[in-house]
Design a protein around this motif. Sequence first.
Motif, PDB file in Angstrom:
ATOM      1  N   SER A 196       6.457 -19.623 -82.934  1.00  0.00           N
ATOM      2  CA  SER A 196       7.672 -19.587 -83.755  1.00  0.00           C
ATOM      3  C   SER A 196       8.683 -18.591 -83.202  1.00  0.00           C
ATOM      4  N   PHE A 197       8.225 -17.425 -82.749  1.00  0.00           N
ATOM      5  CA  PHE A 197       9.141 -16.420 -82.210  1.00  0.00           C
ATOM      6  C   PHE A 197       9.792 -16.912 -80.921  1.00  0.00           C
ATOM      7  N   THR A 198       9.013 -17.533 -80.055  1.00  0.00           N
ATOM      8  CA  THR A 198       9.584 -18.078 -78.817  1.00  0.00           C
ATOM      9  C   THR A 198      10.686 -19.072 -79.102  1.00  0.00           C
ATOM     10  N   HIS A 199      10.470 -19.964 -80.063  1.00  0.00           N
ATOM     11  CA  HIS A 199      11.473 -20.993 -80.353  1.00  0.00           C
ATOM     12  C   HIS A 199      12.674 -20.422 -81.107  1.00  0.00           C
ATOM     13  N   ILE A 200      12.472 -19.364 -81.858  1.00  0.00           N
ATOM     14  CA  ILE A 200      13.628 -18.711 -82.489  1.00  0.00           C
ATOM     15  C   ILE A 200      14.544 -18.126 -81.416  1.00  0.00           C
ATOM     16  N   LEU A 241      14.037  -8.021 -84.206  1.00  0.00           N
ATOM     17  CA  LEU A 241      13.822  -6.680 -84.734  1.00  0.00           C
ATOM     18  C   LEU A 241      12.739  -6.648 -85.801  1.00  0.00           C
ATOM     19  N   THR A 242      12.563  -7.755 -86.522  1.00  0.00           N
ATOM     20  CA  THR A 242      11.599  -7.787 -87.623  1.00  0.00           C
ATOM     21  C   THR A 242      10.314  -8.519 -87.256  1.00  0.00           C
ATOM     22  N   GLU A 243      10.158  -8.953 -85.988  1.00  0.00           N
ATOM     23  CA  GLU A 243       8.947  -9.657 -85.574  1.00  0.00           C
ATOM     24  C   GLU A 243       7.759  -8.689 -85.571  1.00  0.00           C
ATOM     25  N   LEU A 244       6.703  -9.070 -86.274  1.00  0.00           N
ATOM     26  CA  LEU A 244       5.528  -8.197 -86.398  1.00  0.00           C
ATOM     27  C   LEU A 244       4.793  -8.063 -85.067  1.00  0.00           C
ATOM     28  N   ASN A 245       4.749  -9.135 -84.274  1.00  0.00           N
ATOM     29  CA  ASN A 245       4.014  -9.135 -83.004  1.00  0.00           C
ATOM     30  C   ASN A 245       4.974  -9.153 -81.817  1.00  0.00           C
ATOM     31  N   PHE A 246       5.992  -8.313 -81.878  1.00  0.00           N
ATOM     32  CA  PHE A 246       6.998  -8.289 -80.815  1.00  0.00           C
ATOM     33  C   PHE A 246       6.369  -7.826 -79.505  1.00  0.00           C
ATOM     34  N   ASN A 247       6.773  -8.514 -78.412  1.00  0.00           N
ATOM     35  CA  ASN A 247       6.291  -8.170 -77.081  1.00  0.00           C
ATOM     36  C   ASN A 247       7.437  -8.369 -76.101  1.00  0.00           C
ATOM     37  N   ARG A 372      -1.005 -19.816 -88.973  1.00  0.00           N
ATOM     38  CA  ARG A 372      -0.949 -18.820 -90.045  1.00  0.00           C
ATOM     39  C   ARG A 372      -0.260 -17.537 -89.578  1.00  0.00           C
ATOM     40  N   THR A 373       0.874 -17.739 -88.939  1.00  0.00           N
ATOM     41  CA  THR A 373       1.639 -16.605 -88.415  1.00  0.00           C
ATOM     42  C   THR A 373       2.272 -15.828 -89.565  1.00  0.00           C
ATOM     43  N   PRO A 374       2.028 -14.527 -89.662  1.00  0.00           N
ATOM     44  CA  PRO A 374       2.660 -13.749 -90.737  1.00  0.00           C
ATOM     45  C   PRO A 374       4.172 -13.645 -90.507  1.00  0.00           C
ATOM     46  N   VAL A 375       4.926 -13.961 -91.536  1.00  0.00           N
ATOM     47  CA  VAL A 375       6.386 -13.957 -91.426  1.00  0.00           C
ATOM     48  C   VAL A 375       6.960 -13.152 -92.587  1.00  0.00           C
ATOM     49  N   GLN A 376       7.759 -12.156 -92.266  1.00  0.00           N
ATOM     50  CA  GLN A 376       8.450 -11.394 -93.298  1.00  0.00           C
ATOM     51  C   GLN A 376       9.682 -12.149 -93.769  1.00  0.00           C
ATOM     52  N   PRO A 377      10.124 -11.929 -95.002  1.00  0.00           N
ATOM     53  CA  PRO A 377      11.336 -12.615 -95.495  1.00  0.00           C
ATOM     54  C   PRO A 377      12.553 -12.375 -94.611  1.00  0.00           C
ATOM     55  N   ASN A 379      12.536 -11.780 -91.407  1.00  0.00           N
ATOM     56  CA  ASN A 379      12.340 -12.547 -90.184  1.00  0.00           C
ATOM     57  C   ASN A 379      12.683 -14.016 -90.406  1.00  0.00           C
ATOM     58  N   ALA A 380      12.255 -14.559 -91.535  1.00  0.00           N
ATOM     59  CA  ALA A 380      12.576 -15.956 -91.863  1.00  0.00           C
ATOM     60  C   ALA A 380      14.076 -16.146 -92.042  1.00  0.00           C
ATOM     61  N   LEU A 381      14.741 -15.154 -92.642  1.00  0.00           N
ATOM     62  CA  LEU A 381      16.186 -15.234 -92.824  1.00  0.00           C
ATOM     63  C   LEU A 381      16.891 -15.247 -91.471  1.00  0.00           C
ATOM     64  N   GLY A 382      16.441 -14.410 -90.541  1.00  0.00           N
ATOM     65  CA  GLY A 382      17.037 -14.396 -89.205  1.00  0.00           C
ATOM     66  C   GLY A 382      16.871 -15.723 -88.497  1.00  0.00           C
ATOM     67  N   ALA A 383      15.687 -16.328 -88.631  1.00  0.00           N
ATOM     68  CA  ALA A 383      15.459 -17.639 -88.014  1.00  0.00           C
ATOM     69  C   ALA A 383      16.374 -18.692 -88.610  1.00  0.00           C
ATOM     70  N   ALA A 384      16.533 -18.674 -89.926  1.00  0.00           N
ATOM     71  CA  ALA A 384      17.404 -19.654 -90.590  1.00  0.00           C
ATOM     72  C   ALA A 384      18.855 -19.485 -90.152  1.00  0.00           C
ATOM     73  N   ILE A 385      19.308 -18.244 -90.018  1.00  0.00           N
ATOM     74  CA  ILE A 385      20.694 -17.994 -89.586  1.00  0.00           C
ATOM     75  C   ILE A 385      20.906 -18.478 -88.154  1.00  0.00           C
ATOM     76  N   ALA A 386      19.922 -18.227 -87.277  1.00  0.00           N
ATOM     77  CA  ALA A 386      20.042 -18.663 -85.887  1.00  0.00           C
ATOM     78  C   ALA A 386      20.071 -20.186 -85.787  1.00  0.00           C
ATOM     79  N   ILE A 387      19.221 -20.865 -86.538  1.00  0.00           N
ATOM     80  CA  ILE A 387      19.196 -22.329 -86.519  1.00  0.00           C
ATOM     81  C   ILE A 387      20.498 -22.892 -87.074  1.00  0.00           C
ATOM     82  N   LEU A 388      21.009 -22.288 -88.149  1.00  0.00           N
ATOM     83  CA  LEU A 388      22.286 -22.734 -88.714  1.00  0.00           C
ATOM     84  C   LEU A 388      23.409 -22.552 -87.700  1.00  0.00           C
ATOM     85  N   GLY A 389      23.403 -21.420 -86.991  1.00  0.00           N
ATOM     86  CA  GLY A 389      24.422 -21.196 -85.967  1.00  0.00           C
ATOM     87  C   GLY A 389      24.348 -22.228 -84.855  1.00  0.00           C
TER      88      GLY A 389
END
Length: 398
Positions: A196-200, A241-247, A372-377, A379-389
């Motif tokens: 999910s993070f890669t595709h975001i 910035l909010t990704e729990l498993n950032f690398n 079952r990737t843990p997603v913070q609210p 983080n989900a908001l950032g993904a939604a904004i990027a997809i909308l953009g």
Amino acid sequence: MISTVKQSAVTLNGSDFNRSKFQTLTSLRRFSPLPPLPAMNPRQNSGVSLSKPIYVSSVEKFGTLRRSKGHDQEKSCLVKCKAYEADRAESIDGPESKTEVARRVKIGVYFATWWFLNVIFNIYNKKVLNAFPFPWLTSTLSLAAGSLIMLISWAVRIAETPKTDLEFWKTLFPVAVAHTIGHVAATVSMSKVAVSFTHIIKSGEPAFSVLVSRFLLGESFPLAVYLSLIPIIGGCGLSALTELNFNWIGFSGAMISNVAFVFRNIFSKKGMKGKSVSGMNYYACLSMLSLLILTPFAIAVEGPQMWALGFEKAVSQIGPQIVWWMAAQSVFYHLYNQVSYMSLDEISPLTFSIGNTMKRISVIVSSIIIFRTPVQPVNALGAAIAILGTFLYSQAKQ
């Protein structure tokens, strides 16, 4: 004897018709245009609008009428005419409308197949990389499987063999280089972070496309295009910035993949001008050339010894099904890319961009559910904004 005559649509004014006298048209003896109809009094009760044109869709000759004229009898044809108003949903049931319906169904099937195959590929690709963390070999196997599939298809004539020349392969070479870099970089990214993070991050590809086109190619865009980049960049940044498993390797791989695929698209547009190779065969040739480019680098970076040790470890942990996972991710990678290129042959770039946006949504959501990737609210908001953009970008670009 009953007979039917189909006549091309004729535009007539509504004032020329009256429901009570609609079926008393003059005789139709030849396949010729309809004769002028007598004007009726507009004050009479009419079932047809006087302000809208109507179209004659069919004419039916269904019998004769005997009329006495002294001692003789005169025969005349009874004609039934069907018509519809111009702004009604009802239209002529001709071959053009059926062709358009069939085309839309075909595109819908392409889109559904494209998204489904892409989701399956990402699932198996992540499973393989979790157990066998060798992205260079995994990328090589994907290209090898696609090349083998197309060679067999050409040999048994399931698909038409493309007619290419040396000039075609010269123009394809920079496309293949960019495709190889983008493919490997995306695979490296998915080996380090969640799918999910890669595709975001990869949803930020339009921003790189605008920047490269503006500063390297000198292209200019409307203000709406530049404004659409704000939610794309902002959403991707918020998710990172909010990704729990950032690398950093995973983040950098996704960013490099974005840049590489932008150049691949630019080179493709220039290289395919005037070429008659279909989308399916074009991607097949691209896969084969990318395979030749990637193989020596994969051997140099990872090598057979590392692959052998990694495979033994994967078999001990997962079992023989790791072989099925590797085969599945390789085949599904080729199939989803092939269908996407086939879709591009049938639709406009705008529709393709919208379909690509929806594809990322399906991959992100399905990967979060399956792994079952843990997603913070946030983080989900950032993904939604990027997809909308990304969606707004595809609209503004056109």
